[in-house]
Design a protein around this motif. Structure first.
Motif, PDB file in Angstrom:
ATOM      1  N   ILE A   1       0.953  -1.367   0.068  1.00 20.92           N
ATOM      2  CA  ILE A   1       0.097   0.080  -0.044  1.00 20.92           C
ATOM      3  C   ILE A   1       1.069   1.366   0.025  1.00 20.92           C
ATOM      4  CG2 ILE A   1      -1.646   1.361   1.558  1.00 20.92           C
ATOM      5  CD1 ILE A   1      -3.009  -1.323   2.182  1.00 20.92           C
ATOM      6  N   ASN A   2       1.858   1.297   0.661  1.00 20.01           N
ATOM      7  CA  ASN A   2       3.035   2.240   0.671  1.00 20.01           C
ATOM      8  C   ASN A   2       3.523   2.624  -0.374  1.00 20.01           C
ATOM      9  OD1 ASN A   2       2.621   3.369   3.196  1.00 20.01           O
ATOM     10  ND2 ASN A   2       4.252   1.892   4.278  1.00 20.01           N
ATOM     11  N   ALA A   3       3.940   1.528  -1.149  1.00 18.36           N
ATOM     12  CA  ALA A   3       4.609   1.539  -2.551  1.00 18.36           C
ATOM     13  C   ALA A   3       3.289   2.158  -3.485  1.00 18.36           C
ATOM     14  CB  ALA A   3       4.732   0.310  -2.985  1.00 18.36           C
ATOM     15  N   ILE A   4       2.118   1.885  -3.559  1.00 18.35           N
ATOM     16  CA  ILE A   4       1.283   2.228  -4.404  1.00 18.35           C
ATOM     17  C   ILE A   4       1.099   3.676  -4.355  1.00 18.35           C
ATOM     18  CG2 ILE A   4      -1.335   2.431  -4.899  1.00 18.35           C
ATOM     19  CD1 ILE A   4      -1.321  -0.791  -4.417  1.00 18.35           C
ATOM     20  N   ILE A   5       0.922   4.258  -2.881  1.00 22.91           N
ATOM     21  CA  ILE A   5       0.878   5.375  -2.632  1.00 22.91           C
ATOM     22  C   ILE A   5       1.982   6.369  -3.133  1.00 22.91           C
ATOM     23  CG2 ILE A   5       0.725   7.357  -0.808  1.00 22.91           C
ATOM     24  CD1 ILE A   5      -1.281   5.207   0.473  1.00 22.91           C
ATOM     25  N   ALA A   6       3.119   5.863  -3.002  1.00 23.83           N
ATOM     26  CA  ALA A   6       4.500   6.522  -3.277  1.00 23.83           C
ATOM     27  C   ALA A   6       4.454   6.619  -4.706  1.00 23.83           C
ATOM     28  CB  ALA A   6       5.496   5.646  -2.711  1.00 23.83           C
ATOM     29  N   ALA A   7       3.595   5.958  -5.737  1.00 29.71           N
ATOM     30  CA  ALA A   7       3.804   6.035  -6.984  1.00 29.71           C
ATOM     31  C   ALA A   7       2.979   7.012  -7.448  1.00 29.71           C
ATOM     32  CB  ALA A   7       3.297   4.344  -7.746  1.00 29.71           C
ATOM     33  N   ILE A   8       2.402   7.643  -6.764  1.00 33.03           N
ATOM     34  CA  ILE A   8       1.425   8.869  -7.247  1.00 33.03           C
ATOM     35  C   ILE A   8       2.517   9.928  -7.301  1.00 33.03           C
ATOM     36  CG2 ILE A   8       0.023  10.514  -6.383  1.00 33.03           C
ATOM     37  CD1 ILE A   8      -1.228   8.413  -4.534  1.00 33.03           C
ATOM     38  N   ASP A   9       2.388  10.638  -8.501  1.00 28.98           N
ATOM     39  CA  ASP A   9       3.133  11.905  -8.995  1.00 28.98           C
ATOM     40  C   ASP A   9       2.448  13.226  -8.547  1.00 28.98           C
ATOM     41  OD1 ASP A   9       4.628  13.950 -10.125  1.00 28.98           O
ATOM     42  OD2 ASP A   9       4.585  13.289 -12.247  1.00 28.98           O
ATOM     43  N   LEU A  10       3.113  13.507  -7.450  1.00 28.83           N
ATOM     44  CA  LEU A  10       2.303  14.588  -6.769  1.00 28.83           C
ATOM     45  C   LEU A  10       2.499  16.189  -7.334  1.00 28.83           C
ATOM     46  CD1 LEU A  10       3.197  13.699  -3.138  1.00 28.83           C
ATOM     47  CD2 LEU A  10       1.025  13.600  -4.024  1.00 28.83           C
TER      48      LEU A  10
ATOM     49  N   ASN B   1      -5.386  12.334  -5.678  1.00 27.49           N
ATOM     50  CA  ASN B   1      -5.439  10.777  -5.930  1.00 27.49           C
ATOM     51  C   ASN B   1      -4.799  10.118  -4.558  1.00 27.49           C
ATOM     52  OD1 ASN B   1      -6.399  10.909  -8.551  1.00 27.49           O
ATOM     53  ND2 ASN B   1      -4.548  10.576  -9.677  1.00 27.49           N
ATOM     54  N   LYS B   2      -3.911  11.011  -3.982  1.00 27.31           N
ATOM     55  CA  LYS B   2      -3.205  10.491  -2.734  1.00 27.31           C
ATOM     56  C   LYS B   2      -4.369  10.444  -1.749  1.00 27.31           C
ATOM     57  CE  LYS B   2       0.477  11.164   0.607  1.00 27.31           C
ATOM     58  NZ  LYS B   2       1.545  11.823   1.036  1.00 27.31           N
ATOM     59  N   ALA B   3      -4.938  11.699  -1.595  1.00 30.09           N
ATOM     60  CA  ALA B   3      -6.260  11.662  -0.817  1.00 30.09           C
ATOM     61  C   ALA B   3      -7.107  10.479  -0.967  1.00 30.09           C
ATOM     62  CB  ALA B   3      -7.088  12.951  -0.670  1.00 30.09           C
ATOM     63  N   ILE B   4      -7.447  10.110  -2.065  1.00 31.40           N
ATOM     64  CA  ILE B   4      -8.450   9.005  -2.466  1.00 31.40           C
ATOM     65  C   ILE B   4      -7.868   7.822  -1.676  1.00 31.40           C
ATOM     66  CG2 ILE B   4      -9.436   7.848  -4.260  1.00 31.40           C
ATOM     67  CD1 ILE B   4      -9.488  10.096  -5.913  1.00 31.40           C
ATOM     68  N   LEU B   5      -6.801   7.548  -2.093  1.00 30.98           N
ATOM     69  CA  LEU B   5      -5.985   6.217  -1.423  1.00 30.98           C
ATOM     70  C   LEU B   5      -5.949   6.226   0.159  1.00 30.98           C
ATOM     71  CD1 LEU B   5      -3.461   5.383  -4.304  1.00 30.98           C
ATOM     72  CD2 LEU B   5      -6.102   5.030  -4.322  1.00 30.98           C
ATOM     73  N   GLU B   6      -5.713   7.528   0.626  1.00 32.16           N
ATOM     74  CA  GLU B   6      -5.750   7.397   1.901  1.00 32.16           C
ATOM     75  C   GLU B   6      -7.006   7.261   2.679  1.00 32.16           C
ATOM     76  OE1 GLU B   6      -2.965   7.377   3.823  1.00 32.16           O
ATOM     77  OE2 GLU B   6      -1.355   8.265   2.750  1.00 32.16           O
TER      78      GLU B   6
ATOM     79  N   ALA C   1      -4.747  10.205   6.281  1.00 30.50           N
ATOM     80  CA  ALA C   1      -5.985  10.636   5.466  1.00 30.50           C
ATOM     81  C   ALA C   1      -6.443  11.851   5.808  1.00 30.50           C
ATOM     82  CB  ALA C   1      -7.113   9.720   5.842  1.00 30.50           C
ATOM     83  N   ILE C   2      -6.363  12.473   6.966  1.00 28.65           N
ATOM     84  CA  ILE C   2      -6.804  13.775   7.368  1.00 28.65           C
ATOM     85  C   ILE C   2      -5.814  14.897   6.536  1.00 28.65           C
ATOM     86  CG2 ILE C   2      -7.002  15.618   9.155  1.00 28.65           C
ATOM     87  CD1 ILE C   2      -8.031  13.478  11.057  1.00 28.65           C
ATOM     88  N   LYS C   3      -4.482  14.432   6.816  1.00 27.49           N
ATOM     89  CA  LYS C   3      -3.351  15.467   6.177  1.00 27.49           C
ATOM     90  C   LYS C   3      -3.677  15.349   4.900  1.00 27.49           C
ATOM     91  CE  LYS C   3       1.486  16.064   5.899  1.00 27.49           C
ATOM     92  NZ  LYS C   3       2.936  15.391   6.349  1.00 27.49           N
ATOM     93  N   ALA C   4      -3.788  14.199   4.080  1.00 26.27           N
ATOM     94  CA  ALA C   4      -3.997  14.377   2.631  1.00 26.27           C
ATOM     95  C   ALA C   4      -5.167  15.133   2.103  1.00 26.27           C
ATOM     96  CB  ALA C   4      -4.160  12.779   2.086  1.00 26.27           C
ATOM     97  N   LEU C   5      -6.192  14.877   2.892  1.00 25.77           N
ATOM     98  CA  LEU C   5      -7.465  15.485   2.653  1.00 25.77           C
ATOM     99  C   LEU C   5      -7.461  17.117   2.659  1.00 25.77           C
ATOM    100  CD1 LEU C   5     -10.408  13.372   4.151  1.00 25.77           C
ATOM    101  CD2 LEU C   5     -10.259  14.264   1.931  1.00 25.77           C
ATOM    102  N   LYS C   6      -6.854  17.438   3.514  1.00 25.30           N
ATOM    103  CA  LYS C   6      -6.487  18.793   3.897  1.00 25.30           C
ATOM    104  C   LYS C   6      -5.587  19.531   2.938  1.00 25.30           C
ATOM    105  CE  LYS C   6      -7.332  19.320   8.987  1.00 25.30           C
ATOM    106  NZ  LYS C   6      -6.675  19.565  10.213  1.00 25.30           N
TER     107      LYS C   6
END
Length: 299
Positions: free
Chosen positions: A119-128, A136-141, A186-191
């Motif tokens: 799961i960490n690897a999938i989130i890390a694959a997101i191009d921020l 997309n990061k907020a969605i996965l979180e 998740a809260i951090k990513a949402l904000k």
């Protein structure tokens, strides 16, 4: 009564009495349509109220010969039982012909579970650096951090976010609402998404309260989230069969493996019972919150 009238009445019952979604009503309708096709193929042209248990048993043989797998047969039987329950309630029949009808034995196949590292690897694959990256990061979180169904995520509203007390309000199956704890990641990513990226999206009329929007300002589709997750999994080098439900299943699995109470996980997922024989149990909000904080790996 003809099949068309019976199915129409059944659809109204599912919508008004059971408050089912359009997708669920459509699935039930397809099941009864198959029974209607079978009834029409019989020499005596069986009516909805004229069907007997023996006819339903022949129907099961019929769909089996069509090549339907046991799980599909079991789903169709569930629809038929719901249909005749409705017919009985409306006094359209005197006895339920499906009462003694047995479903085929099926093996329950659990969906793939992702490890915490995967799961960490999938989130890390997101191009921020891309505009959709923070979203997309907020969605996965949120999917992994709260165990939401993908339909619950696409309909999530800004007015139902209570991030100051670490809860979100979710509308699940049958329009049932529940409060779900949400973790720090998740809260951090949402904000970040809401305060730094979403503010630059031209929001379409009627979508003002929707959390996750596309670049045109409309809510995301379930298909988009499915494809986005598939692409990220490939970038992360993960070859498992991945869907948004994989994150929900991983959420529950990791909590239980960590020692969380099954009833707490049940409540957070919005399931009515742990098994078909156990009674649904309500738990207080603070207990749910402490459970996710204590056992969820991203906390």
């Amino acid at each position: 009564m003809n099949w068309q009238a019976a199915i129409k009445g059944f659809q109204n019952y599912l919508k008004l009495e059971r408050s089912l979604s359009g997708n669920s009503i459509e699935a039930y309708t397809r099941d009864i349509d198959k029974l209607a096709q079978f009834a029409d193929s019989e020499i005596n042209k069986l009516s909805p109220e004229g069907i007997k248990l023996a006819d339903l048993r022949r129907f099961i043989i019929w769909i089996n010969e069509l090549g339907m797998i046991p799980s599909s047969q079991a789903r169709i039987l569930s629809g038929i039982k719901a249909f005749y329950k409705y017919m009985l309630m409306e006094d359209l029949i005197k006895a339920d012909p499906s009462e003694l009808l047995e479903a085929p034995k099926i093996q329950r196949k659990l969906p793939d579970t992702l490890s915490y590292d995967e799961i960490n690897a999938i989130i890390a694959a997101i191009d921020l650096s891309k505009p959709e990256g923070p979203r997309n990061k907020a969605i996965l979180e949120v999917l992994y951090g709260s165990g939401l169904r993908v339909s619950e995520l696409t309909e999530l509203k800004l007015s139902n976010l209570y991030l100051d007390i670490e809860f979100i309000k979710v509308t699940g199956k049958g329009n049932k609402e529940r409060l779900v704890p949400i973790g720090e990641a998740a809260i951090k990513a949402l904000k970040i998404w809401i305060n730094e990226a979403r503010v630059h999206v031209p929001v379409q009329k009627g979508e003002e309260d929707i959390v996750f929007l596309n670049r045109r300002g409309k809510r995301l589709t379930r298909v988009y989230i499915f494809l986005m997750l598939k692409e990220l999994a490939q970038l992360a080098g993960i070859r498992k069969s991945i869907s948004p439900h994989t994150l929900r299943h991983s959420f529950a699995t990791h909590l239980v493996e960590g020692g969380a109470d099954l009833r707490a996980v049940q409540e957070m997922l919005g399931h009515e019972s742990i098994t078909t024989t156990e009674i649904y149990t309500h738990l207080d909000r603070e207990y749910l919150k402490s459970t996710i904080i204590q056992y969820h790996p991203r906390n």
